[in-house]
Scaffold this active site. Structure first.
Site, short mmCIF file in Angstrom:
data_model
loop_
_atom_site.label_atom_id
_atom_site.label_comp_id
_atom_site.label_asym_id
_atom_site.label_seq_id
_atom_site.Cartn_x
_atom_site.Cartn_y
_atom_site.Cartn_z
CD GLU A 71 -3.02 1.08 2.24
OE1 GLU A 71 -3.13 0.06 2.94
OE2 GLU A 71 -3.75 2.08 2.35
CE LYS A 249 -6.46 -1.39 5.41
NZ LYS A 249 -5.59 -0.52 4.60
CG ASP A 265 0.54 -16.31 11.85
OD1 ASP A 265 -0.27 -15.64 11.21
OD2 ASP A 265 0.33 -17.49 12.20
CG HIS A 363 -3.64 7.43 -0.14
ND1 HIS A 363 -3.24 6.13 -0.31
CD2 HIS A 363 -4.08 7.51 1.13
CE1 HIS A 363 -3.45 5.47 0.80
NE2 HIS A 363 -3.95 6.29 1.70
P1 NAD Z 1 8.49 -23.13 16.85
O1 NAD Z 1 7.85 -24.33 17.43
O2 NAD Z 1 9.13 -23.26 15.51
O3 NAD Z 1 9.60 -22.58 17.86
C1 NAD Z 1 9.37 -22.50 19.24
C2 NAD Z 1 10.29 -23.44 20.00
O4 NAD Z 1 11.62 -22.96 19.93
C3 NAD Z 1 9.96 -23.53 21.46
O5 NAD Z 1 8.95 -24.47 21.67
C4 NAD Z 1 11.30 -23.92 22.08
O6 NAD Z 1 11.43 -25.32 22.13
C5 NAD Z 1 12.34 -23.40 21.09
N1 NAD Z 1 13.12 -22.23 21.61
C6 NAD Z 1 14.47 -22.10 21.55
N2 NAD Z 1 14.85 -20.93 22.07
C7 NAD Z 1 13.74 -20.28 22.48
C8 NAD Z 1 13.49 -19.01 23.09
N3 NAD Z 1 14.47 -18.15 23.42
N4 NAD Z 1 12.21 -18.66 23.34
C9 NAD Z 1 11.20 -19.49 23.02
N5 NAD Z 1 11.37 -20.71 22.44
C10 NAD Z 1 12.65 -21.12 22.18
O7 NAD Z 1 7.54 -21.88 16.75
P2 NAD Z 1 6.28 -21.38 17.56
O8 NAD Z 1 6.55 -19.99 17.92
O9 NAD Z 1 5.86 -22.32 18.66
O10 NAD Z 1 5.14 -21.43 16.42
C11 NAD Z 1 5.05 -20.41 15.46
C12 NAD Z 1 4.47 -20.92 14.16
O11 NAD Z 1 3.21 -21.56 14.38
C13 NAD Z 1 4.19 -19.81 13.20
O12 NAD Z 1 4.73 -20.18 11.94
C14 NAD Z 1 2.66 -19.77 13.12
O13 NAD Z 1 2.25 -19.30 11.85
C15 NAD Z 1 2.29 -21.18 13.34
N6 NAD Z 1 0.92 -21.52 13.80
C16 NAD Z 1 0.01 -20.58 14.20
C17 NAD Z 1 -1.25 -20.95 14.67
C18 NAD Z 1 -2.22 -19.90 15.16
O14 NAD Z 1 -1.87 -18.73 15.22
N7 NAD Z 1 -3.45 -20.25 15.55
C19 NAD Z 1 -1.58 -22.31 14.72
C20 NAD Z 1 -0.64 -23.25 14.31
C21 NAD Z 1 0.62 -22.85 13.86
#
Ligand code: NAD
Length: 413
Positions: A71, A249, A265, A363
């Site tokens: 945008e 928005k 996300d 714009h």
């Molecule tokens: P992930 O599982 O890839 O990473 C998180 C993991 O990293 C933790 O569980 C931990 O084991 C590890 N880790 C290492 N160092 C860390 C630190 N300093 N802090 C925290 N964790 C650390 O990612 P996630 O964040 O659990 O999931 C994100 C993904 O899930 C995104 O791609 C999202 O789009 C997707 N997702 C979203 C939804 C929703 O929003 N409803 C549903 C399903 C999946």
């Protein structure tokens, strides 16, 4: 500056390597295996412009804000709003702990109140089982912080809904929380004699809030009338959901652009923001605007921020990694606070424009460029064609086509 100069400046500011600067710009092309690793049935990539908002001073530190958006005007508006906030010291921010909620829905429980008590009485067992799923998260200081049990009256009957409240540290946390929610489901079923149905994160991240505040000096924004105009515009949004949807928005214009640039996300952030805006029962603005004792404008924002620096695309996408390095944020909470400041700036810019000259003036030129490009204008005629339709105030495809046609004929001689 031209694009190359801007990139050079960003590279210097963020201490990026040549490779990282190239990844940030995306202009070096992408590793063909990247899209195929990220999504299914990949056929390529879809380029979205990446710009950098300037003038952001947040908690006394300078930030350059990478923003990926299709945008026009968004990046200029954010930069301009941040510039006007400099007199007031820029933005000050804070945030809660990074707590996400995982839900486990239990159906067909005969005694929901009794079940609630049983679950709350066995918190430790549930917490230990959930934490055992993610020793890495526990090691970095995260893990389950609390368990709540709600009784929800649905169209299909009374459900017992268990909330697992998890400190996810620097992750967005969806995978981490979903894994835990799935793991505790059989234990809960056994505890309360019901049937577990859904086990998934809630995007209403109401315990994971980022806040930002800025004071716009009345002289910096165009005087007392402008301050009053912005406040009246905010009050309109507070009173009317039709206006409020557009108000929020505008906030998300800035937040989403930063989220996309950092590989976060955007849908999770959007869902959380709007659900939070509606959590009082009515749909309300995420920002507030008031006047202080000197007559200056005080803007504040509070918004859920399920952002990560670990996991998802934030680590696997080279442009996102470079954008995070450019920002220099050290934690997911800091990234959330920067996003809140950007959302507040974006909202202020829109309200100020709406309360004064209207949104179209800002714009117009970029919009006209898009229109002129869409009718196939050659680059050498672009500036003249844009100038013509802007000065005529006829920024329409039919007129752009006529102007381009006549310029082409003129050029042929
Ligand atoms: P992930 O599982 O890839 O990473 C998180 C993991 O990293 C933790 O569980 C931990 O084991 C590890 N880790 C290492 N160092 C860390 C630190 N300093 N802090 C925290 N964790 C650390 O990612 P996630 O964040 O659990 O999931 C994100 C993904 O899930 C995104 O791609 C999202 O789009 C997707 N997702 C979203 C939804 C929703 O929003 N409803 C549903 C399903 C999946």
């Amino acid at each position: 500056m031209d694009m190359a100069e801007r990139l050079r400046l960003a590279k210097e500011f963020g201490g990026l390597t040549d490779e990282e600067a190239m990844a940030l710009s995306g202009l070096g092309g992408v590793d063909p295996s990247l899209p195929d690793r990220m999504v299914e049935n990949a056929v390529g990539v879809f380029p979205v412009p990446l710009g950098i908002a300037a003038n952001f001073v947040i908690n006394g530190r300078d930030y350059l804000i990478p923003m990926a958006t299709e945008e026009p005007s968004v990046i200029a508006a954010a930069s301009n709003a941040a510039k006007m906030a400099l007199d007031g010291g820029g933005f000050s921010t804070s945030s809660s702990e990074p707590l996400m909620i995982g839900q486990v829905q239990i159906r067909e429980v005969a005694d929901p109140n009794g079940a609630r008590h049983v679950i709350l009485g066995r918190k430790k067992e549930i917490t230990d089982l959930a934490n055992s799923q993610d020793p890495m998260l526990v090691k970095v200081g995260g893990g389950v912080r609390d368990i709540d049990v709600r009784i929800v009256d649905t169209k299909g009957g009374i459900d017992v809904v268990v909330h697992l409240i998890v400190d996810v540290r620097d992750a967005m946390g969806a995978n981490a929380v979903n894994t835990m929610a799935e793991a505790i489901a059989p234990l809960l079923e056994e505890m309360v004699c019901g049937k577990v149905h859904l086990r998934i994160l809630s995007n209403l991240a109401r315990f994971r809030l980022a806040r930002a505040r800025a004071v716009w000096a009345k002289d910096a924004v165009g005087g007392a009338d402008v301050v009053d105009g912005v406040i009246a515009a905010y009050q309109f949004a507070d009173a009317d959901p039709y206006r409020c949807a557009t108000h929020n928005k505008g906030i998300m214009n800035g937040i989403d652009a930063l989220m996309l640039a950092t590989g976060n996300d955007t849908r999770a952030i959007e869902a959380g923001a709007h659900a939070f805006a509606a959590s009082s029962g009515g749909y309300k603005p995420l920002t507030a605007f008031e006047k202080n004792e000197r007559g200056d404008l005080v803007g504040t924002i509070e918004v859920p921020m399920a952002v990560g620096l670990i996991g998802g695309a934030t680590k696997s996408h080279p442009s996102a990694r470079a954008a995070i390095k450019l920002l220099g944020v050290k934690s997911a909470c800091e990234l959330g606070e920067v996003a809140a400041a950007v959302g507040l700036a974006q909202n202020f810019a829109a309200l100020r424009a709406l309360a004064t000259v209207g949104i179209q003036q800002g714009h117009m030129t970029l919009h006209a460029r898009n229109i002129v490009a869409s009718v196939g204008c050659p680059p050498e005629l672009m500036d003249e064609a844009v100038e013509t339709i802007v000065s005529e105030r006829r920024i329409r495809m039919d007129r752009a086509a006529e102007v381009v046609d006549s310029l082409k004929k003129k050029a042929k001689g």
